[in-house]
Design a protein around this motif. Structure first.
Motif, short mmCIF file in Angstrom:
data_model
loop_
_atom_site.label_atom_id
_atom_site.label_comp_id
_atom_site.label_asym_id
_atom_site.label_seq_id
_atom_site.Cartn_x
_atom_site.Cartn_y
_atom_site.Cartn_z
N MET A 1 0.87 -1.19 0.00
CA MET A 1 0.00 0.00 0.00
C MET A 1 0.90 1.24 0.00
N ALA A 2 0.69 2.14 -1.01
CA ALA A 2 1.50 3.36 -1.09
C ALA A 2 0.86 4.43 -0.20
N SER A 3 1.70 5.07 0.66
CA SER A 3 1.17 6.12 1.52
C SER A 3 1.95 7.40 1.27
N THR A 4 1.24 8.51 1.04
CA THR A 4 1.89 9.79 0.77
C THR A 4 1.38 10.83 1.75
N THR A 5 2.29 11.49 2.45
CA THR A 5 1.89 12.53 3.41
C THR A 5 2.39 13.88 2.91
N THR A 6 1.45 14.83 2.80
CA THR A 6 1.79 16.20 2.42
C THR A 6 1.15 17.13 3.44
N GLY A 7 1.96 17.64 4.37
CA GLY A 7 1.40 18.51 5.42
C GLY A 7 0.44 17.73 6.28
N PRO A 8 -0.75 18.26 6.51
CA PRO A 8 -1.70 17.64 7.45
C PRO A 8 -2.54 16.52 6.85
N LEU A 9 -2.25 16.15 5.54
CA LEU A 9 -3.07 15.15 4.88
C LEU A 9 -2.23 13.97 4.41
N SER A 10 -2.71 12.74 4.70
CA SER A 10 -2.06 11.53 4.16
C SER A 10 -3.05 10.81 3.26
N PHE A 11 -2.53 10.26 2.14
CA PHE A 11 -3.39 9.46 1.25
C PHE A 11 -2.77 8.09 1.10
N ASP A 12 -3.56 7.06 1.44
CA ASP A 12 -3.07 5.68 1.26
C ASP A 12 -3.81 5.06 0.09
N LEU A 13 -3.07 4.69 -0.95
CA LEU A 13 -3.69 4.02 -2.09
C LEU A 13 -3.67 2.52 -1.78
N LYS A 14 -4.85 1.99 -1.37
CA LYS A 14 -4.90 0.62 -0.85
C LYS A 14 -5.03 -0.41 -1.96
N GLY A 15 -5.53 0.00 -3.12
CA GLY A 15 -5.68 -0.98 -4.21
C GLY A 15 -6.32 -0.33 -5.42
N GLN A 140 -9.24 29.75 6.58
CA GLN A 140 -8.38 29.47 7.74
C GLN A 140 -9.09 29.80 9.03
N ASP A 141 -9.91 30.89 9.02
CA ASP A 141 -10.71 31.22 10.21
C ASP A 141 -11.77 30.14 10.47
N LEU A 142 -12.39 29.64 9.40
CA LEU A 142 -13.45 28.63 9.58
C LEU A 142 -12.86 27.33 10.12
N GLY A 143 -11.66 26.98 9.68
CA GLY A 143 -10.93 25.86 10.29
C GLY A 143 -11.28 24.47 9.78
N ALA A 144 -11.72 24.36 8.53
CA ALA A 144 -11.99 23.03 7.95
C ALA A 144 -10.67 22.26 7.80
N ASP A 145 -10.76 20.95 7.60
CA ASP A 145 -9.55 20.14 7.40
C ASP A 145 -8.97 20.35 6.01
N ILE A 146 -9.86 20.57 5.03
CA ILE A 146 -9.44 20.77 3.64
C ILE A 146 -10.05 22.08 3.13
N ALA A 180 -0.62 32.59 0.57
CA ALA A 180 -1.43 33.14 1.68
C ALA A 180 -1.88 32.07 2.66
N HIS A 181 -1.73 30.79 2.27
CA HIS A 181 -2.25 29.71 3.12
C HIS A 181 -1.16 29.23 4.09
N THR A 182 -1.27 29.64 5.35
CA THR A 182 -0.19 29.35 6.30
C THR A 182 -0.63 28.40 7.41
N ARG A 183 -1.91 28.06 7.44
CA ARG A 183 -2.41 27.22 8.56
C ARG A 183 -1.88 25.79 8.41
N PRO A 184 -1.03 25.31 9.34
CA PRO A 184 -0.36 24.02 9.17
C PRO A 184 -1.28 22.81 9.30
N ASP A 185 -2.45 22.97 9.96
CA ASP A 185 -3.33 21.80 10.18
C ASP A 185 -4.49 21.80 9.18
N GLN A 186 -4.32 22.52 8.06
CA GLN A 186 -5.38 22.57 7.04
C GLN A 186 -4.72 22.31 5.69
N ALA A 187 -5.31 21.35 4.92
CA ALA A 187 -4.77 20.99 3.60
C ALA A 187 -5.39 21.88 2.53
#
Ligand SMILES: CNc1nc2c(CCNCc3ccccc3)c3nc(N)[nH]c(=O)c3cc2[nH]1
Length: 376
Positions: A1-15, A140-146, A180-187
Motif C-alpha cells: 500500500m502506497a502512503s503519501t503525506t503532504t502537510g496535514p493530509l495523508s493518502f493511502d492508495l490501498k488498491g 483558515q478562520d473557519l478551520g476546515a480540514d481541507i 497566503a495559506h499558512t495554517r499548518p493543520d489545514q490541507a
C-alpha cells in the motif's frame, strides 16, 4: 500500500481495479474511506439533518461554504466560537469550498486580476470583493480540514479564449492561495480547469500538478455540459494527475455520474443532489429515482427502497412520505434527506467493496443496468 503525506493530509492508495482506486484520506479530524461522497452543508448544516443523523448515514466528511459563511455569521464569529467543528457540532472532517464558484452564479459579478467583485443585496447592494487572499483568510478562520483554492470556473459553453484565460488566471491565483495559506493543520487543494477543451484540460492539469499540494480537484464540470462531455474531460485530465494524491471531482453528481467517474480514477465527490432532491420529494433507490409526492404513492405501503436499512425505510411507508411532502411538513424533508444521503453512502460502500474484490467493472455494468432501466 502506497502512503503519501503532504502537510496535514495523508493518502493511502490501498488498491486499484482498472483505473478505479480504493484509498483512504487521513486529515486532523479523522479518516475518509475513498471513493467517498461528501454531503453539502452550505451554511454549516446539511439541510434537514442533525449531526447524529448525518453520522447514521455513514458520511465521514461534510462540506461548508466560504461565500455563505462569510455573509452569515462571518468567519470571525465562527473562529471565536472555536471554528466550524465546534460551531456545528461535527467532530469528523470538513471541507470548505473557496467561494469562487458560488459568486460566479450571482448576477452582476465583475472579474479582474485582483479577484471577483459582487453586489450583496442583503447589505443594501454593498459591493464585496473576494480575492485569493481573502478566501484563504476566511477558510483558515473557519478551520476546515481541507480548503479549496480560489479559482475561476467558467460557465458552459465557453469560448476557447475565455477558457484559456481562466486556466492561466486560476494558476496565478493558486500561487497566491498557496502563498497566503499558512495554517499548518489545514490541507489546500488545487483545482484543474480547462472547460470542455482537451488541450486546456491537459495544460491546466500539468500546471496545477507543478504546484506541490496535498490533493487536487477537477473543477469546471457539472456545469451543464452533460454526462458524455464530463466523462471525456475526466479522460483528458486524469492521466496528467499524480496517482499518489486524492482526486476530487467537484459538484458531481447523479449516481450514474459517480460510478462512471470512479471507473476513470476519481476518489472524492460532492453534490447537492441527494439533499436538494429530497426536499422536493424525489427519492433515490436501486431501480432509479422517483417522485414519492406523486399521487400513485398515496396508498403505497412499501418503504422508499426495500433494500435500504435507514431509519426512514425501517419505519415509514411511501404513503406517509407522500403525505408529509405534499403538506410541506418539515419531517418530510428530514426523512427524505436521511434516506437519500444513506442511499449515496451505501452506493459508495458497495463501490469500495467492489474495487477491493476486483470486480468493479461487473458492478458498474450491473448497477447501471438496474438503475437506468427504462421500466421504472
Ligand atoms: C454542481 N456543479 C458544480 N459544482 C461545482 C463547484 C462547487 C462544488 N460544491 C462545493 C460546495 C461546498 C460547500 C457548500 C456548497 C458547495 C465548484 N467549486 C469550485 N471551487 N470550482 C469549480 O470549478 C466547481 C465546479 C462545480 N460544478
Amino acid at each position: 500500500m502506497a502512503s503519501t503525506t503532504t502537510g496535514p493530509l495523508s493518502f493511502d492508495l490501498k488498491g486499484t481495479d482498472g483505473r478505479a482506486r480504493r484509498g483512504r484520506v487521513t486529515v486532523p479530524h479523522g479518516v475518509i474511506q475513498t471513493p467517498a461522497f461528501m454531503p453539502v452543508g452550505t451554511r454549516a448544516t446539511v439541510k434537514g439533518l442533525m449531526p447524529r443523523d448525518l453520522k447514521a448515514t455513514g458520511s465521514e466528511i461534510c462540506l461548508a461554504n466560504t461565500y455563505h459563511m462569510d455573509i452569515s455569521p462571518g468567519p470571525k464569529i465562527v473562529k471565536k466560537m472555536g471554528g466550524l467543528h465546534e460551531f456545528m457540532g461535527w467532530d469528523k472532517p470538513i471541507l470548505t469550498d473557496s467561494g469562487g464558484y458560488q459568486v460566479f452564479s450571482l448576477p452582476k459579478t465583475q472579474l479582474d486580476e485582483e479577484g471577483v467583485t459582487f453586489r450583496f443585496e442583503k447589505k443594501g447592494g454593498k459591493k464585496v470583493k473576494l480575492t485569493p487572499e481573502r478566501s484563504m483568510q476566511i477558510q483558515q478562520d473557519l478551520g476546515a480540514d481541507i480548503a479549496m483554492a480560489f479559482d475561476v470556473c467558467v460557465p458552459y459553453p465557453c469560448d476557447y479564449k475565455n477558457a484559456q484565460d481562466a486556466v492561466y488566471r486560476t494558476i496565478r491565483w493558486l500561487e497566491r492561495c498557496k502563498e497566503a495559506h499558512t495554517r499548518p493543520d489545514q490541507a489546500l487543494f488545487g483545482i484543474v480547469q480547462g472547460s470542455s477543451y482537451a488541450d486546456l484540460r491537459g495544460l491546466s492539469a500539468q500546471l496545477t500538478m507543478g504546484i506541490d499540494l496535498p490533493g487536487y480537484a477537477i473543477g469546471g464540470l457539472s456545469v451543464g455540459e452533460g454526462h458524455s462531455i464530463m466523462m471525456a474531460m475526466i479522460d483528458c485530465t486524469e492521466p496528467s494527475m499524480v496517482k499518489e494524491k486524492p482526486r476530487y471531482l467537484m459538484g458531481v453528481g447523479y449516481p450514474e455520474d459517480i460510478v462512471e467517474a470512479v471507473a476513470r480514477g476519481v476518489d472524492m465527490f460532492d453534490c447537492v443532489i441527494p439533499t436538494r432532491y429530497a426536499r422536493s420529494g424525489v427519492a433515490f433507490a436501486r431501480h432509479g429515482r422517483f417522485r414519492v409526492s406523486n399521487a400513485r404513492y398515496k396508498t403505497d405501503k412499501y418503504p422508499l427502497d426495500t433494500n435500504c436499512s435507514c431509519y426512514t425505510c425501517k419505519n415509514f411507508t411511501r404513503a406517509y412520505l407522500n403525505h408529509l411532502i405534499n403538506t410541506n411538513e418539515i419531517l418530510g424533508s428530514a426523512l427524505m434527506t436521511l434516506h437519500n444521503v444513506t442511499f449515496y453512502q451505501d452506493l459508495m460502500r458497495t463501490i469500495r467493496t467492489a474495487i477491493e474484490e476486483k470486480n468493479f467493472e461487473k458492478f458498474r455494468v450491473s448497477f447501471l443496468q438496474e438503475y437506468l432501466a427504462e421500466d421504472k
